[in-house]
Structures are given as C-alpha cells and as structure tokens.
Design a protein around this motif. Structure first.
Motif, PDB file in Angstrom:
ATOM      1  N   VAL A 178       6.124  -9.108 -22.137  1.00 49.21           N
ATOM      2  CA  VAL A 178       4.775  -9.690 -21.915  1.00 49.21           C
ATOM      3  C   VAL A 178       4.756 -10.440 -20.552  1.00 49.21           C
ATOM      4  O   VAL A 178       5.557 -10.741 -20.043  1.00 49.21           O
ATOM      5  N   LYS A 179       3.938  -9.838 -19.713  1.00 47.54           N
ATOM      6  CA  LYS A 179       3.584 -10.312 -18.272  1.00 47.54           C
ATOM      7  C   LYS A 179       2.687 -11.267 -17.999  1.00 47.54           C
ATOM      8  O   LYS A 179       1.508 -11.447 -18.409  1.00 47.54           O
ATOM      9  N   ILE A 180       3.534 -12.301 -17.750  1.00 47.24           N
ATOM     10  CA  ILE A 180       2.702 -13.511 -17.274  1.00 47.24           C
ATOM     11  C   ILE A 180       2.150 -13.571 -16.043  1.00 47.24           C
ATOM     12  O   ILE A 180       2.629 -13.211 -14.973  1.00 47.24           O
ATOM     13  N   THR A 226      10.295  -3.982  -5.733  1.00 51.06           N
ATOM     14  CA  THR A 226       9.622  -3.671  -4.657  1.00 51.06           C
ATOM     15  C   THR A 226       8.221  -3.939  -4.730  1.00 51.06           C
ATOM     16  O   THR A 226       7.265  -4.092  -3.489  1.00 51.06           O
ATOM     17  N   ASP A 227       7.468  -4.226  -6.040  1.00 48.23           N
ATOM     18  CA  ASP A 227       6.143  -4.394  -6.215  1.00 48.23           C
ATOM     19  C   ASP A 227       5.383  -2.848  -5.576  1.00 48.23           C
ATOM     20  O   ASP A 227       4.362  -2.717  -4.879  1.00 48.23           O
ATOM     21  N   ALA A 228       6.120  -1.761  -5.927  1.00 48.55           N
ATOM     22  CA  ALA A 228       5.671  -0.412  -5.286  1.00 48.55           C
ATOM     23  C   ALA A 228       4.377  -0.169  -5.733  1.00 48.55           C
ATOM     24  O   ALA A 228       3.621  -0.448  -6.719  1.00 48.55           O
ATOM     25  N   SER A 238       9.270 -12.718 -11.124  1.00 46.63           N
ATOM     26  CA  SER A 238       8.906 -11.424 -10.673  1.00 46.63           C
ATOM     27  C   SER A 238       8.894 -11.286  -9.178  1.00 46.63           C
ATOM     28  O   SER A 238       9.040 -10.242  -8.753  1.00 46.63           O
ATOM     29  N   HIS A 239       9.156 -12.443  -8.533  1.00 46.13           N
ATOM     30  CA  HIS A 239       9.080 -12.467  -7.023  1.00 46.13           C
ATOM     31  C   HIS A 239       9.854 -13.702  -6.539  1.00 46.13           C
ATOM     32  O   HIS A 239       9.754 -14.743  -7.229  1.00 46.13           O
ATOM     33  N   LEU A 240      10.667 -13.723  -5.372  1.00 50.59           N
ATOM     34  CA  LEU A 240      11.177 -14.804  -4.836  1.00 50.59           C
ATOM     35  C   LEU A 240      10.108 -15.605  -4.439  1.00 50.59           C
ATOM     36  O   LEU A 240       9.977 -16.993  -4.230  1.00 50.59           O
ATOM     37  N   SER A 259      13.160  -3.046  -9.935  1.00 53.51           N
ATOM     38  CA  SER A 259      12.672  -3.882 -11.023  1.00 53.51           C
ATOM     39  C   SER A 259      11.466  -4.545 -10.977  1.00 53.51           C
ATOM     40  O   SER A 259      10.988  -5.394 -11.768  1.00 53.51           O
ATOM     41  N   HIS A 260      10.578  -4.019 -10.068  1.00 56.77           N
ATOM     42  CA  HIS A 260       9.161  -4.379  -9.975  1.00 56.77           C
ATOM     43  C   HIS A 260       8.280  -3.194  -9.407  1.00 56.77           C
ATOM     44  O   HIS A 260       8.334  -3.103  -8.200  1.00 56.77           O
ATOM     45  N   VAL A 261       7.702  -2.664 -10.275  1.00 52.29           N
ATOM     46  CA  VAL A 261       6.918  -1.466  -9.732  1.00 52.29           C
ATOM     47  C   VAL A 261       5.693  -1.485 -10.421  1.00 52.29           C
ATOM     48  O   VAL A 261       5.428  -2.080 -11.374  1.00 52.29           O
ATOM     49  N   HIS A 262       4.779  -0.670  -9.792  1.00 53.26           N
ATOM     50  CA  HIS A 262       3.378  -0.518 -10.538  1.00 53.26           C
ATOM     51  C   HIS A 262       2.871   1.007 -10.370  1.00 53.26           C
ATOM     52  O   HIS A 262       2.741   1.529  -9.378  1.00 53.26           O
ATOM     53  N   LEU A 263       2.888   1.693 -11.458  1.00 50.00           N
ATOM     54  CA  LEU A 263       2.447   3.050 -11.481  1.00 50.00           C
ATOM     55  C   LEU A 263       0.940   3.248 -11.300  1.00 50.00           C
ATOM     56  O   LEU A 263       0.480   4.284 -10.843  1.00 50.00           O
TER      57      LEU A 263
END
Ligand SMILES: [Zn+2]
Length: 504
Positions: free
Chosen positions: A205-207, A396-398, A252-254, A110-114
């Motif tokens: 929309v990403k805050i 993961t914030d990959a 998006s993160h704990l 649920s949390h990646v960056h390509l």
C-alpha cells in the motif's frame, strides 16, 4: 422554431460539448502518461532460459566487499547452480568466457514509475536492472507482470498500490482522474481499499503526503492482517513517532525525512539560515538512526533527482543534454501545456521545476541557496543513515523529469558514492539490501539464488560508474549479449520516436 425547441437544441449541443470535452481530456491524460506511444512488440524477445556456464570470471562476494577471481558460475532453470574454481565439467552446455570481466548481481531500482509506458520495461533490462519496485501501481502494471508467463521480456516487478491521500469529494475526484490518487477519508474507507488492493494483486500500500492520521492507522492495521507492506511518504498529518509505531517498512525518499526536519526547523532565511538548517539536519539525522534501525525501516534514496532540482531551475538545457532523453517516452517528456502546474513534463515549456519568470536578482540568489541546501541536506541524511546502519535502497523516481528509466539508476549510484557511501555500500544498496527487503533470493551471486546478473567490462568497486560497462545481462537465466541489448535499445528509441514531436 419555438423557444422550447431552441432550448432543446442548446441543451443537446451542451451535452455533446461536455461529452467531447471529457473524451478529449481523457485522451490527453492517457497521452501525457505515455499511453499513445507505439509499443515495442515483445514477442521477438521471447528468449529461452538456458543452462550455461560463465568461466574464468571475477565474481562479487555476497557481502559486496571484493571480487574473487577465476570462478565458474553454472546456471540452470533460471537459478545459480554452483560457483566454483573448476571449469570444463559441464559437458557440452554453452560456456561464456568471462576472462577479465566482473560479474555482479542484477541491479534493483527501488523507486520507479512506469505510468503507461511499457517500453520502459525493456530499458530496465538493457541497463541491467533486473528488478524494479513500481511505486504508483496501476492495473496495467499487474497485466504486464502476468505477461511474463507469455514470454514478455521484463524485469521482475514488485507493484505497490495507487497513492492514497485524504481529500474533499470534488478535489478527490480530480486527483483520482488527473494523478491516479485513491481518496481515503476514514478507517472504513481505508480498510475497504486495502482489501481491494490485496484482491487485485498489489504487493504493498503506497502512502502519500496528504493522508490523514485515522486513515493512515487503519491502513497499517488492515495491511498487517493481510500480509501487505506499507511504504511511501511520511504524511504531513503525522510526527516521526507515529511512523516508528506503525508497520511502515520503507520511506520512499531521503527527501521525505529532510522535509520532516524542515517542518520542525521552520523557514530557512538566507545563507546563514541555510547553514543553521544543515547543522540541524546533521544532528537530527543522527538522532533518528536508532529508530529506523530498531523498527527495521528502510530508506529509498532518489538523491540524483533532488540534486538535479537546482540545475533544472538554473540550467535545464544542460541537464537535458546529459541524460538519455532519446529513450524517454515522448508523451511524458513533452507533456501538455494544458496542465501547467504539478505536471511531469521535462522539456523547457512544461518543466515543473522551472522558476517563474521575472524573479529579481535577489530572489534568484535566494532560490539558489534554498535548492542547493535542499540537496545538501539529503546528502547529509544519506551519509548519517548509511554510517548508522540504516538499510539504504537505491531508487530513482524514474520518469520524473529527467530520470530516464534504467539509465537513471547508474546516475543514482554515482550520486550515492559522491555523497559518502563506499562503492561496495552503493552496490549493496542496489542489490542485496533491497532483495532482502523484498524477501527474494536475489541480489547476491550465491548457489540457489535467481540467475539475475550483469557481466561488466570494468570493476565497479574501483569506480562505481563502471556499472555502465555492461557486456551482458542475465535475466531469469536468459542471456542478453551486448548486440541484443543494443537492438533492444534501438527498438525502444525507434518506437518512441514515432510519437516524438520535439527532437532535442
Ligand atoms: Zn515516486
């Protein structure tokens, strides 16, 4: 040559100098986000979506509580057609013997960056991650998603907009160029930007942290009217009550929740301060459970990354040895020394998490207490939110150092389990919970649901690390057996290695 010609000559030289500088800087920027790395050709992996059955297999129940033995799962047109106890009734379609194996839904990160690294799409597939949420979207990603129609082998993608922050003009220009931020300073700009994201095809929309309150509220209003999700960080300009009354449906993160508590608590002084802070976190995280549940706000984890901070500061070499570094896009991991601060480099000379040199013993001890506490606080928050019924989504914030796309989700699941979630809860956090949040018929092995599944050699309810025992991935009805998975992995490793300068 008279003086006029001399001035002209130097002016021309200056203009050429500036053009060359901008060209080189832009090229570097593309490279460090992975854009110069050779791309694996996806055409040979244009697999058909088949009609087939997996027989005699242990199937995970939709509530994730246990496996039901000896099921036959019939798949057609990319969907699960039936799950029953009778086999041999499908005529001559392909059958796969699942005896002794465990079938679970495909995983969702649920949390990646390509960024600019399309080879990552194959790493997700090879690791059984059949759905991703991209949280700093770019137009490239929208193009890659469309290419699924042309047979591109990739996980299903949900794509959020670029990050939004409020900056001064010059800073805004730099943040946009260097980190892809979009600068929004007031409600008019917010409305216009959100509408343009909708037109382009972004899902959310990403805050980001630097957004001002006026823009945040306008974003929420416009996004709601357009049916777009609002997700991301908790801006520093806001209180938690502002979040509860917004349309934001995911944090998006704990770590974002923890940082609100840290701002409330103030400076953490020494071990005694750290212990007091953890007590405060324990109490406050229990207090906010009802607000998160009532307002239906999910929290994405990125816990493994936070746990790695202290280790990256004190034993980076060991951490780098433990991850699948050979699959990481070398543009990202090698980065450039020209951007020393705030970069995404992984290796020792460019790693953003490394401590400055020349710290005293006392300062080192303080750093260790701080970052250990930082991770512990996130573990406490996770446990309390999970026990209180907040929807937890594994992420993961990959591509942030050192989370390798695809592989890192399996590390994340282990971290969630160690922090107190049961193996069953952990599986749900990477399957049905995010699928429900995404409003897609996936994340469960049920009739009519998407045929996205993983066949495992070992039972993940007994040991969550067994999600790594992948025998087969089924993606939109396409079959990827172990041989093909290994071929995909080798193709990514080889392509990435062509650009790799530093082999660890
Ligand atoms: Zn992120």
């Amino acid at each position: 040559m008279n003086w006029k010609n001399i001035v002209k000559f130097f002016l021309i030289l200056l203009v050429f100098g500036i053009i060359l500088f901008v060209y080189l800087a832009n090229r570097d920027m593309d490279k460090i986000y992975g854009g110069h790395t050779k791309e694996v050709d996806y055409k040979p992996y244009d697999l058909p979506s088949l009609a087939f059955a997996i027989t005699n297999v242990n199937v995970l129940l939709p509530d994730g509580s246990k496996f039901i033995p000896n099921r036959t799962v019939h798949i057609n047109n990319g969907l699960i057609v039936s799950i029953d106890s009778i086999s041999n009734k499908f005529g001559d379609i392909k059958t796969i013997d699942g005896k002794g194996r465990f079938l679970i839904p495909g995983l969702i990160d649920s949390h990646v960056h390509l960024f600019k690294s399309p080879n990552d799409l194959l790493l997700y597939v090879a690791n059984g991650v059949t759905q991703i949420r991209e949280l700093i979207g770019e137009e490239n990603h929208l193009i890659w998603r469309r290419e699924i129609q042309e047979g591109r082998l990739e996980s299903n993608m949900y794509i959020a907009s670029p990050r939004l922050g409020s900056f001064g003009s010059l800073e805004g220009f730099f943040m946009e160029w260097s980190q892809g931020f979009n600068n929004i300073r007031n409600s008019e700009e917010a409305e216009e930007k959100v509408k343009s994201y909708k037109t382009k095809g972004y899902d959310a929309v990403k805050i980001y942290s630097y957004l001002n309150k006026e823009s945040y509220q306008a974003i929420n209003k416009t996004a709601e009217s357009l049916g777009m999700d609002v997700i991301g960080h908790i801006p520093w300009s806001l209180e938690l009550t502002d979040i509860w009354s917004s349309n934001q449906s995911e944090i998006s993160h704990l770590e974002e929740v923890m940082n609100v508590f840290r701002r409330e608590f103030g400076k953490i002084n020494g071990q005694e301060g750290a212990d007091k802070f953890l007590e405060y976190v324990n109490q406050r995280s229990k207090e906010i459970v009802k607000d998160l549940v009532m307002n239906d706000i999910s929290v994405t984890t990125t816990l493994w990354l936070v746990e790695s901070f202290v280790r990256q500061k004190f034993e980076l070499d060991n951490v780098l040895k433990e991850v699948a570094l050979e699959y990481e896009n070398p543009g990202i991991s090698e980065w450039t020394k020209n951007v020393p601060q705030g970069g995404l480099g992984w290796l020792p000379e460019v790693n953003r998490y490394q401590l400055p040199e020349n710290l005293t013993e006392k300062q080192l001890a303080e750093e260790k207490i701080f970052w250990t506490t930082y991770a512990k606080a996130c573990q406490i928050i996770l446990k309390n939110l999970s026990e209180g019924g907040v929807k937890i989504m594994a992420g993961t914030d990959a591509n942030l150092p050192p989370t390798v796309p695809g592989f890192s989700l399996h590390d994340e699941l282990i971290s969630l389990n160690q922090a107190g979630m049961s193996t069953s809860q952990v599986l749900l956090s990477a399957t049905s919970i995010p699928a429900e949040w995404l409003k897609i018929d996936a994340g469960k092995i049920m009739k009519g649901f998407q045929a996205n599944m993983i066949l495992l050699d070992k039972n993940p309810l007994e040991d969550i690390s067994n999600t790594q025992t992948i025998n087969m991935v089924i993606l939109n009805g396409k079959i990827l057996d172990r041989n093909l998975i290994d071929e995909l992995l080798a193709s990514v490793r080889n392509a990435n290695n062509l650009s790799r300068k530093i082999f660890c």
